[in-house]
Design a protein around this motif. Structure first.
Motif, PDB file in Angstrom:
ATOM      1  N   GLY A 105       4.114  28.960  12.138  1.00 28.97           N
ATOM      2  CA  GLY A 105       3.277  28.729  11.369  1.00 28.97           C
ATOM      3  C   GLY A 105       3.646  27.748  10.467  1.00 28.97           C
ATOM      4  O   GLY A 105       3.310  27.019   9.434  1.00 28.97           O
ATOM      5  N   ALA A 106       5.067  28.518   9.143  1.00 26.33           N
ATOM      6  CA  ALA A 106       5.402  28.089   8.535  1.00 26.33           C
ATOM      7  C   ALA A 106       5.891  26.617   8.729  1.00 26.33           C
ATOM      8  O   ALA A 106       5.726  25.511   7.578  1.00 26.33           O
ATOM      9  N   VAL A 107       6.560  26.867   9.695  1.00 30.12           N
ATOM     10  CA  VAL A 107       7.712  25.492  10.316  1.00 30.12           C
ATOM     11  C   VAL A 107       6.885  24.189  10.373  1.00 30.12           C
ATOM     12  O   VAL A 107       6.713  23.583  10.069  1.00 30.12           O
ATOM     13  N   LYS A 108       5.081  24.680  11.136  1.00 29.68           N
ATOM     14  CA  LYS A 108       4.573  23.684  11.647  1.00 29.68           C
ATOM     15  C   LYS A 108       3.836  23.095  10.477  1.00 29.68           C
ATOM     16  O   LYS A 108       3.104  21.873   9.884  1.00 29.68           O
ATOM     17  N   GLY A 109       3.357  23.733   9.348  1.00 36.00           N
ATOM     18  CA  GLY A 109       2.630  23.412   8.463  1.00 36.00           C
ATOM     19  C   GLY A 109       4.237  22.527   7.576  1.00 36.00           C
ATOM     20  O   GLY A 109       3.672  21.345   6.576  1.00 36.00           O
TER      21      GLY A 109
END
Length: 72
Positions: A36-40
């Motif tokens: 999720g952090a990478v996607k954000g």
């Protein structure tokens, strides 16, 4: 030889120890949080690149009304 002198068997043993220490639920949660952090981060970078061409025009337009208000 594997990655940097580490064989595949050594990597499997390390993986097994990590799973035994942290458990599968915690590792699954960590993986989803990291994803999720990478996607954000990717979304923020792409939206930032889209705003760059129009950004100077917007900031210039925002400054003009403030300048006229200060002169009044």
């Amino acid at each position: 030889m594997g990655f940097g002198g580490i064989s595949i068997w050594q990597l499997l043993i390390i993986l097994l120890i990590v799973v035994m220490l942290f458990g599968t639920k915690k590792l699954k949660g960590l993986g989803s949080d990291l994803g999720g952090a990478v996607k954000g981060f990717k979304k923020a970078i792409s939206s930032d690149e889209e705003q760059k061409p129009g950004q100077p025009e917007k900031s210039h337009q925002e400054k003009e009304p403030q300048d006229t208000q200060r002169k009044s």
